[in-house]
Write a protein that holds these residues in place. Structure first.
Motif, PDB file in Angstrom:
ATOM      1  N   ASN A 413      14.230  24.557  86.260  1.00 15.99           N
ATOM      2  CA  ASN A 413      13.669  24.393  87.589  1.00 15.99           C
ATOM      3  C   ASN A 413      12.301  25.063  87.671  1.00 15.99           C
ATOM      4  O   ASN A 413      12.131  26.211  87.273  1.00 15.99           O
ATOM      5  CB  ASN A 413      14.615  25.016  88.616  1.00 15.99           C
ATOM      6  N   GLY A 414      11.316  24.344  88.158  1.00 15.66           N
ATOM      7  CA  GLY A 414       9.976  24.892  88.301  1.00 15.66           C
ATOM      8  C   GLY A 414       9.167  24.857  87.023  1.00 15.66           C
ATOM      9  O   GLY A 414       8.043  25.365  86.983  1.00 15.66           O
ATOM     10  N   GLY A 415       9.740  24.287  85.948  1.00 11.85           N
ATOM     11  CA  GLY A 415       9.007  24.167  84.687  1.00 11.85           C
ATOM     12  C   GLY A 415       8.941  25.433  83.873  1.00 11.85           C
ATOM     13  O   GLY A 415       8.090  25.588  82.997  1.00 11.85           O
ATOM     14  N   ARG A 416       9.878  26.349  84.116  1.00 12.60           N
ATOM     15  CA  ARG A 416       9.830  27.633  83.403  1.00 12.60           C
ATOM     16  C   ARG A 416      10.052  27.478  81.893  1.00 12.60           C
ATOM     17  O   ARG A 416       9.768  28.389  81.123  1.00 12.60           O
ATOM     18  CB  ARG A 416      10.867  28.588  83.986  1.00 12.60           C
ATOM     19  N   MET A 417      10.622  26.317  81.479  1.00 12.27           N
ATOM     20  CA  MET A 417      10.849  26.073  80.052  1.00 12.27           C
ATOM     21  C   MET A 417       9.730  25.265  79.394  1.00 12.27           C
ATOM     22  O   MET A 417       9.752  25.052  78.185  1.00 12.27           O
ATOM     23  CB  MET A 417      12.179  25.330  79.851  1.00 12.27           C
ATOM     24  N   ASP A 418       8.778  24.805  80.197  1.00 14.61           N
ATOM     25  CA  ASP A 418       7.726  23.934  79.667  1.00 14.61           C
ATOM     26  C   ASP A 418       6.570  24.778  79.118  1.00 14.61           C
ATOM     27  O   ASP A 418       5.622  25.115  79.828  1.00 14.61           O
ATOM     28  CB  ASP A 418       7.215  23.004  80.769  1.00 14.61           C
ATOM     29  N   VAL A 419       6.686  25.125  77.850  1.00 12.86           N
ATOM     30  CA  VAL A 419       5.656  25.952  77.210  1.00 12.86           C
ATOM     31  C   VAL A 419       4.329  25.192  77.226  1.00 12.86           C
ATOM     32  O   VAL A 419       4.249  24.059  76.749  1.00 12.86           O
ATOM     33  CB  VAL A 419       6.048  26.313  75.765  1.00 12.86           C
ATOM     34  N   PRO A 420       3.272  25.796  77.767  1.00 18.05           N
ATOM     35  CA  PRO A 420       1.987  25.091  77.881  1.00 18.05           C
ATOM     36  C   PRO A 420       1.409  24.676  76.533  1.00 18.05           C
ATOM     37  O   PRO A 420       1.493  25.418  75.547  1.00 18.05           O
ATOM     38  CB  PRO A 420       1.080  26.129  78.556  1.00 18.05           C
ATOM     39  N   ALA A 421       0.809  23.499  76.523  1.00 19.70           N
ATOM     40  CA  ALA A 421       0.162  22.996  75.304  1.00 19.70           C
ATOM     41  C   ALA A 421      -0.994  23.895  74.900  1.00 19.70           C
ATOM     42  O   ALA A 421      -1.374  23.935  73.721  1.00 19.70           O
ATOM     43  CB  ALA A 421      -0.324  21.569  75.526  1.00 19.70           C
ATOM     44  N   SER A 422      -1.532  24.641  75.857  1.00 20.93           N
ATOM     45  CA  SER A 422      -2.665  25.518  75.559  1.00 20.93           C
ATOM     46  C   SER A 422      -2.295  26.622  74.573  1.00 20.93           C
ATOM     47  O   SER A 422      -3.176  27.258  73.988  1.00 20.93           O
ATOM     48  CB  SER A 422      -3.201  26.147  76.847  1.00 20.93           C
ATOM     49  N   LEU A 423      -0.982  26.862  74.381  1.00 18.55           N
ATOM     50  CA  LEU A 423      -0.543  27.887  73.434  1.00 18.55           C
ATOM     51  C   LEU A 423      -0.437  27.347  72.009  1.00 18.55           C
ATOM     52  O   LEU A 423      -0.230  28.115  71.069  1.00 18.55           O
ATOM     53  CB  LEU A 423       0.819  28.461  73.863  1.00 18.55           C
ATOM     54  N   THR A 424      -0.555  26.033  71.854  1.00 23.01           N
ATOM     55  CA  THR A 424      -0.470  25.434  70.518  1.00 23.01           C
ATOM     56  C   THR A 424      -1.578  25.987  69.626  1.00 23.01           C
ATOM     57  O   THR A 424      -2.750  26.016  70.002  1.00 23.01           O
ATOM     58  CB  THR A 424      -0.598  23.904  70.605  1.00 23.01           C
ATOM     59  N   GLY A 425      -1.184  26.439  68.456  1.00 24.72           N
ATOM     60  CA  GLY A 425      -2.152  26.970  67.497  1.00 24.72           C
ATOM     61  C   GLY A 425      -2.502  28.417  67.723  1.00 24.72           C
ATOM     62  O   GLY A 425      -3.235  29.006  66.931  1.00 24.72           O
ATOM     63  N   LYS A 426      -1.993  29.007  68.814  1.00 29.57           N
ATOM     64  CA  LYS A 426      -2.245  30.413  69.076  1.00 29.57           C
ATOM     65  C   LYS A 426      -1.061  31.239  68.593  1.00 29.57           C
ATOM     66  O   LYS A 426       0.073  30.761  68.563  1.00 29.57           O
ATOM     67  CB  LYS A 426      -2.483  30.652  70.567  1.00 29.57           C
ATOM     68  N   THR A 427      -1.335  32.484  68.228  1.00 23.42           N
ATOM     69  CA  THR A 427      -0.268  33.369  67.776  1.00 23.42           C
ATOM     70  C   THR A 427       0.212  34.212  68.945  1.00 23.42           C
ATOM     71  O   THR A 427      -0.511  35.086  69.434  1.00 23.42           O
ATOM     72  CB  THR A 427      -0.751  34.287  66.640  1.00 23.42           C
ATOM     73  N   VAL A 428       1.412  33.936  69.384  1.00 24.82           N
ATOM     74  CA  VAL A 428       2.004  34.685  70.493  1.00 24.82           C
ATOM     75  C   VAL A 428       2.580  35.982  69.942  1.00 24.82           C
ATOM     76  O   VAL A 428       3.256  35.990  68.903  1.00 24.82           O
ATOM     77  CB  VAL A 428       3.093  33.856  71.198  1.00 24.82           C
ATOM     78  N   THR A 429       2.319  37.077  70.628  1.00 22.55           N
ATOM     79  CA  THR A 429       2.792  38.383  70.154  1.00 22.55           C
ATOM     80  C   THR A 429       3.857  38.997  71.052  1.00 22.55           C
ATOM     81  O   THR A 429       4.562  39.909  70.633  1.00 22.55           O
ATOM     82  CB  THR A 429       1.607  39.361  70.042  1.00 22.55           C
ATOM     83  N   ALA A 430       3.976  38.515  72.293  1.00 22.30           N
ATOM     84  CA  ALA A 430       4.988  39.059  73.206  1.00 22.30           C
ATOM     85  C   ALA A 430       5.344  38.012  74.244  1.00 22.30           C
ATOM     86  O   ALA A 430       4.531  37.152  74.594  1.00 22.30           O
ATOM     87  CB  ALA A 430       4.480  40.327  73.891  1.00 22.30           C
ATOM     88  N   ILE A 431       6.582  38.102  74.743  1.00 21.72           N
ATOM     89  CA  ILE A 431       7.058  37.168  75.767  1.00 21.72           C
ATOM     90  C   ILE A 431       7.798  37.931  76.856  1.00 21.72           C
ATOM     91  O   ILE A 431       8.312  39.025  76.638  1.00 21.72           O
ATOM     92  CB  ILE A 431       7.999  36.097  75.166  1.00 21.72           C
ATOM     93  N   ALA A 432       7.822  37.343  78.055  1.00 25.77           N
ATOM     94  CA  ALA A 432       8.577  37.930  79.156  1.00 25.77           C
ATOM     95  C   ALA A 432       9.020  36.810  80.084  1.00 25.77           C
ATOM     96  O   ALA A 432       8.313  35.806  80.243  1.00 25.77           O
ATOM     97  CB  ALA A 432       7.736  38.953  79.915  1.00 25.77           C
ATOM     98  N   THR A 433      10.183  36.967  80.685  1.00 27.10           N
ATOM     99  CA  THR A 433      10.717  35.954  81.585  1.00 27.10           C
ATOM    100  C   THR A 433      11.054  36.581  82.925  1.00 27.10           C
ATOM    101  O   THR A 433      11.713  37.620  82.988  1.00 27.10           O
ATOM    102  CB  THR A 433      11.990  35.314  81.000  1.00 27.10           C
ATOM    103  N   GLY A 434      10.588  35.949  83.997  1.00 27.93           N
ATOM    104  CA  GLY A 434      10.913  36.405  85.330  1.00 27.93           C
ATOM    105  C   GLY A 434      12.110  35.655  85.871  1.00 27.93           C
ATOM    106  O   GLY A 434      12.822  34.978  85.126  1.00 27.93           O
ATOM    107  N   GLY A 435      12.301  35.771  87.172  1.00 30.03           N
ATOM    108  CA  GLY A 435      13.422  35.056  87.762  1.00 30.03           C
ATOM    109  C   GLY A 435      13.287  33.566  87.533  1.00 30.03           C
ATOM    110  O   GLY A 435      14.235  32.899  87.130  1.00 30.03           O
TER     111      GLY A 435
END
Length: 899
Positions: A413-435
């Motif tokens: 709901n609200g697209g919380r699972m839709d990882v943005p395409a802008s992150l493609t090719g970037k190295t993610v180092t940390a994640i956090a999830t809200g309500g």
């Protein structure tokens, strides 16, 4: 009484003296090592499966099972025996006191021990001369032993077999066909014997009424790497990891289970009527006679070695790992930690509304609790991937893998699972999830947010543009970011003032943040907590009991908060339906991590205090860890030229070794200060305190201990010590250097201006810096190419750096190492044994290197004149958490120390 074979583990091999093919993974040595604790099952009529309490907390390296007795060898070289003692078989001789035993074996009613000097000691029944060690062995170095039914075998360093005792069927008549051949392993059965030669050939002799001494033709066509002899049957393990059995089959003891097909077996054992196999993943399979439950392997046992007795079985299992504990509301089973985690090392935890996640050292996620939205259905797409971080929202979950990609599952709901395409090719180092929203931090220090934007929770402030964000946190509908300069930015829902960062935090160095449902927490460098926002349940009333204590971690739930202090204890406050009431079972335990859900809490508990181990050159006592550290929790280590440093959880520094220049005289000025980091140069030492101040002492000929006035009032976050120069990294990501500068090692390159440095390293006369974009800058001495960063690192995200005397190392996000520079001793030749392993830490010494992998194992290579690359056997089976390298010695922090 039937004649029976007793399987034995010798040294690090799970079958007697098993050969190891040069081109293969050592068979008989599970990847995680041999050390651990003992588990026994089956008949206990004589106490043979009642493991003595005296073995509690000890690291077991070998086991052996007799008819009705058991033996265990601990990492300090002592033997413990229990079970039937009718013939003195469990009466370990006093003559072994003070000697280091390296191998053990158990016959029907006699026992054998091999000491480090290659001498055999025998005790127990002797009616057939089975414990009369032949005089012909005097002066020879015995390398392996095995005990059968009233007879014994020994293998000497020259590859020759000697046998003595009962000879009813020629079992002690060593065949002349072995003359001139080098035997690498031996096994004694009921009345037959086996030998494995260097070319992988099996030879058997003695009783053959059931064909147990007739080696099948199918075995001759393969390279055998391990053997085991049962009462009337034989087993062979070939280099492809498969098992072949022959001989008597009255109880199905040679019917190798189909469940082993396609699996790589690493160890085998044979009892009088049953057989056992250990696979590479630690799974034990047993088959054959089961009159006393000897083939009923206990559930959730991860094996490291096996042994089979008459009617009982033994296994060495992984030592107590970091385990997950949960408490509080359990309406959906969110506090019922799954049995599947038993024996696994938990490295991270996350608590959602009503579900929980755990990440284990193998990079695998386990999820449990409420699943109405699929939030605990871990995607199959994560199978085989190395997960490095986890997070939980109200009803969705996230995982970050080593390649820097995100996977999300659950309610969308609200697209919380839709990882943005802008992150493609970037190295993610940390994640956090809200309500109802998610955020990610990339290696360049920028934040991306998505999902429900109720209250602006996903509107990342433009004030963060160009700043180096180091940590993120999310509440129900608000978000937080911590930047490298120790300041907090918060945005989103502010109905309870949860995004109004208190003025009291101005100019303070915040080190950690946490977001509850409608409130926020901050931890500053001095170990104190500040809380603000909704206080309906007292969740922002930080307990006075925390005053004067050093807090190391914080966690925020819906209406309760938690703090972890340096002594490993938890304090909870706020709403209490059990979640803030820390279980009494955690009293005195060493907690390493905490997590707070809506109405439940979680913790990771370490098996014991963290201790320091040292090895290599000890001319100045630098490898002798002081007794004053016994029982203390070591959190950091440093190795200098000939001295060592340790930092304990109470913020105190201990130093030992060479003190010619006062480098081990910890300054009185550090008394009662909370030291957070240490560094050791060749003849000088450094300490960083929680207030961001640097102290240095020891040799000062080049001014390396003269901390520059320019650092006054600056918040230093990291330090490094070279041979005769020093480095400091401040919260704004800039470097200050001082001391010897003959090669320009103390002249910070202009190329770093405007860049945010995240890590520093100092070699003999060169320096290194890692910037937020994952690239390396090097400067100083380049006589050996140590400052020529390899082009192979281009485009890769470097996560750690290390500088040796004349060589350099880099660790990339995929867990691989690149090394360059001086290589006369192979110090830049990264071992192939590290291929496909995830390296988590690196350290570089004078002429040698160390690597720590995710499974807590140390690998060392390079110059070894003082044994500095000989990782101690005492570390086998223990989880190493940190490493450090000196000139000719090495250090490690471990858990579950042997006693």
């Amino acid at each position: 009484m039937s004649r029976a074979a007793m399987a034995v583990v010798v040294g690090a091999l799970a079958t007697v003296g098993a050969a190891v093919p040069a081109s293969a993974t050592p068979v008989g040595v599970p990847p995680s090592g041999i050390g651990g604790t003992v588990v026994a099952w089956g008949s206990n009529g004589n106490g043979q499966t009642t493991v003595p309490a005296s073995l509690t907390g000890k690291t077991i390296t070998a086991i052996a099972a007799g008819h009705h007795h058991s033996l265990a060898l601990t990492s300090n070289g002592t033997v413990t025996a229990w079970g039937l003692n009718s013939d003195g078989q469990t009466g370990v001789p006093a003559s072994l006191t003070g000697k280091t035993v390296t191998a053990i074996a158990a016959g029907d009613a006699h026992s054998l021990a091999l000491t480090a000097d290659g001498v055999i000691t025998a005790w127990g029944r002797n009616d057939r001369g089975q414990r009369n060690v032949p005089a012909s062995l005097t002066g020879k170095t015995v390398t392996a032993i095995s005990a059968g039914y009233r007879y014994s075998l020994a293998l000497t360093a020259d590859g020759v077999v000697t046998a003595w005792g009962y000879n009813s069927d020629g079992q002690t008549d060593v065949p002349t066909s072995l003359t001139g051949r080098t035997v690498t392993a031996i096994a004694a059965g009921g009345a037959h014997s086996m030998a494995l030669t260097g070319d992988g050939t099996v030879i058997a002799w003695g009783r053959n009424g059931d064909g147990q001494a007739t080696v099948p033709g199918s075995v001759f066509s393969k390279r055998v790497v391990a053997i085991a002899a049962g009462g009337h049957h034989s087993l062979a393990l070939t280099s492809d990891g498969t098992v072949t059995a022959w001989g008597r089959n009255t109880d199905g003891e040679r019917n190798v289970p189909n469940s082993l097909t396609g699996k790589r077996v690493v160890a085998i054992a044979g009892g009088p009527g049953h057989s056992m196999a250990l696979t590479a993943d630690g799974t034990i399979t047993a088959w054959g006679r089961n009159t006393s439950g000897q083939t009923d392997v206990p559930v959730s046992v991860t094996g490291r070695a096996i042994a089979a007795g008459l009617d009982h079985s033994l296994a060495i299992v992984a030592p107590s790992p970091f385990v997950a504990t949960a408490w509080g509301d359990n309406d959906y089973g969110q506090t019922d930690v799954p049995a599947s985690l038993t024996g696994k090392t938990v490295t991270a935890i996350a608590a959602g509304h009503n579900h929980s996640l755990a990440l284990t050292a193998d990079g695998v996620i386990t999820a449990w609790g409420r699943n109405d939205r699929g939030q605990t259905n871990v995607p199959t797409s994560l199978t085989g991937k190395n997960v490095t971080a986890i997070a939980t929202g109200a009803s969705h979950s996230m995982a970050l893998t080593a390649d820097g990609t995100i996977t999300v599952w659950g309610f969308n709901n609200g697209g919380r699972m839709d990882v943005p395409a802008s992150l493609t090719g970037k190295t993610v180092t940390a994640i956090a999830t809200g309500g109802y929203h998610s955020i990610a931090l990339t290696a360049d220090g920028t934040i991306t947010a998505w999902g429900n934007d109720h209250y602006g929770a996903t509107n990342v402030p433009t004030s963060l543009t160009g700043k180096n964000v180091t940590a993120i946190a999310t509440g129900e509908a608000h978000s937080m970011a911590l930047t490298a300069d120790g300041t907090i930015t918060a945005w989103g829902d502010n109905r309870f003032g949860q995004t109004n960062v208190p003025a009291a935090l101005t100019d303070k160095n915040v080190t950690a943040i946490a977001a509850g449902q409608f409130y926020s927490l901050a931890l500053t460098a001095d170990g104190t907590i500040t809380a603000w926002g909704d206080n309906n349940y007292g969740q922002t009333n930080v307990p006075t009991s925390l005053t004067g204590r050093t807090v190391t971690a914080i966690a925020a739930g819906v209406g309760h908060a938690m703090a972890l202090t340096a002594d490993g204890t938890i304090t909870g406050w706020g709403r209490i339906s059990g979640q803030a009431a820390v279980p009494a079972s955690l009293t005195g335990k060493n907690v390493t991590a905490i997590a707070a859900g809506y109405y439940h809490s979680m913790a990771i508990v370490a098996p014991s205090p963290f201790v320091a181990t040292a090895w290599g050159d000890n001319d100045y006592g630098q490898a002798t860890v002081p007794a004053s550290l016994t029982g203390k929790n070591v959190t950091a280590i440093g190795a200098g030229g000939r001295h060592s440093l340790a930092l304990t959880a109470d913020g105190v520094v201990t130093a030992w070794g060479d003190n010619n220049y006062g480098q081990t005289n910890v300054p009185a000025a550090l008394t009662d200060k909370n030291v957070t980091a240490i560094a050791a140069g060749y003849y000088h030492s450094m300490a960083l305190t929680a207030d961001g101040v640097v102290t240095a002492w020891g040799y000062n000929a080049a001014g390396q201990t003269n901390v520059p006035a320019a650092l006054t009032d600056k918040n230093v976050t990291a330090i490094a010590a070279g041979y005769y120069h020093s480095m400091a990294l401040t919260a704004d990501g800039t470097i200050t250097t001082w001391g010897h500068n003959d090669y320009g090692q103390a002249t910070v390159p202009a190329a770093l201006t405007g860049k945010t440095v995240t890590a520093i390293a100092a070699g003999a006369s060169h320096s290194m810096a890692l910037t937020a974009d994952g690239t390396i800058t090097t400067w100083g001495d380049n006589n050996y190419g140590q400052t020529n960063v390899p082009t192979a690192l281009t485009g890769k995200t470097v996560t750690a750096i290390a500088a040796g005397a004349f060589h350099s190392m880099a660790l990339t996000a995929d867990g691989t190492i690149t090394a360059w520079g001086y290589n006369n001793y192979g110090q830049t030749n990264v071992p192939t044994a590290l291929t496909d392993k995830t390296v988590t830490a690196i350290s570089a010494g004078y002429l040698h290197s160390l690597a720590l992998t995710a499974d807590g194992v140390v690998t060392a290579w390079g110059y070894n004149a003082a044994g500095q690359t000989n990782v101690p056997a005492s570390l086998t089976g223990r989880t190493v958490t940190a490493i450090a390298v000196g000139a000719y010695h090495s250090l490690a922090i471990t858990v579950a120390p042997p006693q």
